[in-house]
Scaffold this motif. Sequence first.
Motif, PDB file in Angstrom:
ATOM      1  N   GLN A 294       0.838  -1.204   0.000  1.00  0.00           N
ATOM      2  CA  GLN A 294       0.000   0.000   0.000  1.00  0.00           C
ATOM      3  C   GLN A 294       0.875   1.257   0.000  1.00  0.00           C
ATOM      4  OE1 GLN A 294      -2.831   0.101   3.340  1.00  0.00           O
ATOM      5  NE2 GLN A 294      -2.421  -2.048   3.708  1.00  0.00           N
ATOM      6  N   ASN A 305      -2.866  -2.266  13.461  1.00  0.00           N
ATOM      7  CA  ASN A 305      -3.049  -3.238  14.538  1.00  0.00           C
ATOM      8  C   ASN A 305      -1.931  -3.025  15.566  1.00  0.00           C
ATOM      9  OD1 ASN A 305      -3.741  -5.450  16.019  1.00  0.00           O
ATOM     10  ND2 ASN A 305      -2.911  -6.953  14.575  1.00  0.00           N
ATOM     11  N   PHE A 319      -3.069  -2.686   9.149  1.00  0.00           N
ATOM     12  CA  PHE A 319      -4.133  -3.697   9.170  1.00  0.00           C
ATOM     13  C   PHE A 319      -4.413  -4.126   7.725  1.00  0.00           C
ATOM     14  CE2 PHE A 319      -8.784  -4.711   9.635  1.00  0.00           C
ATOM     15  CZ  PHE A 319      -8.584  -5.848  10.406  1.00  0.00           C
ATOM     16  N   ASN A 320      -4.597  -5.421   7.512  1.00  0.00           N
ATOM     17  CA  ASN A 320      -4.903  -5.973   6.187  1.00  0.00           C
ATOM     18  C   ASN A 320      -3.828  -5.674   5.169  1.00  0.00           C
ATOM     19  OD1 ASN A 320      -7.221  -7.308   6.727  1.00  0.00           O
ATOM     20  ND2 ASN A 320      -8.584  -5.626   6.120  1.00  0.00           N
ATOM     21  N   ASP A 321      -2.564  -5.669   5.590  1.00  0.00           N
ATOM     22  CA  ASP A 321      -1.503  -5.354   4.635  1.00  0.00           C
ATOM     23  C   ASP A 321      -1.075  -6.620   3.921  1.00  0.00           C
ATOM     24  OD1 ASP A 321       0.247  -3.545   3.420  1.00  0.00           O
ATOM     25  OD2 ASP A 321       1.897  -4.270   4.652  1.00  0.00           O
TER      26      ASP A 321
END
Length: 321
Positions: A294, A305, A319-321
Amino acid sequence: EFLEDISYSSTLMTRAAVSKAHAYVTAMKGCNNYCSYCIVPYVRGPERSRTILEIKNDVENMVNNGVSSVMLLGQNIARFGLENHEHLPLLLRTIGKIKGIKRLTFMTSHPRDFSDDIITCFEEIEALVPMLHLPAQHGSNKILKAMNRGYTREDYLEIINKLKATSFWNDLAITTDMIVGFPGEEEQDFEDLISLLEEVRYDNSYSFIYSPRPGTKAYKDYGSKINKELREIYVKRHMKYHDLQNEIAFEKNKNLIGKVVEILVEGPSVKDPNKLSGRTVGGKVVNFERSQKQTVETGNYVMVNITKAHPTHLKGELFND
Ligand code: SF4
């Protein structure tokens, strides 16, 4: 300089800081309080507020230039606007409604002027984040009186108890200013200071050992010199306060481990430029690894997180990487 600064032009009163997304906006200057140790009223003059309309126009212009987080400033912002028949809750409600403002905070509130309506604002205004700086300065009534603070320990704790009864108390990052070793502070007074810290459990304290300021009432009353023996006692007391505050901050930060929180990215971490750094809604610093997937830039809001806590900051992963 400040006394002549009547027009309060936006360029003088506003400075974008930290990142392109965050700005400090001066809402008022000066102070009418004359706490016995403080030089501010002598150098900044009496309270003078800008109008809500002027601040609103100013913030709207900043939002058009990418600002989404604003901290409203004043030496005692709890008395904002009174000379213009305006007040802080009205200012917060007005700025909180501006489209594009995601985070709104204000600083500094004198406890004597802190109203129930300000507490209601935290419940009501979505953009007003749960962060409050409420300087206690001491926990002993004898010392608070000598400081000319205008409230007692019990008055201060009444505000804290009202805050504890709200739905946002568990999320509230509460900070304070404390002065250790004000002239006349005895062991019992210091114990009262420690017990206030234990009762409130601040997220952070800006604590100092008293230092005399020429021109103040305390300077006239107690002089410029601090007895060497007393100074050693005050240094030890300050260390004790500081260590306990660190312990409390560490415990509170540990409660965030495993939580996913929103961070406003401020730029590279000071200690490790390979990492990024940002702040939670409560103003806590979070350092996290840059992403390979990202693109994260200064001024972005990202979800992180929390993986590790320190007394002064947190570490996390995108988060969600
Ligand atoms: Fe005013 Fe704060 Fe100084 Fe007291 S400590 S005189 S409230 S600026």
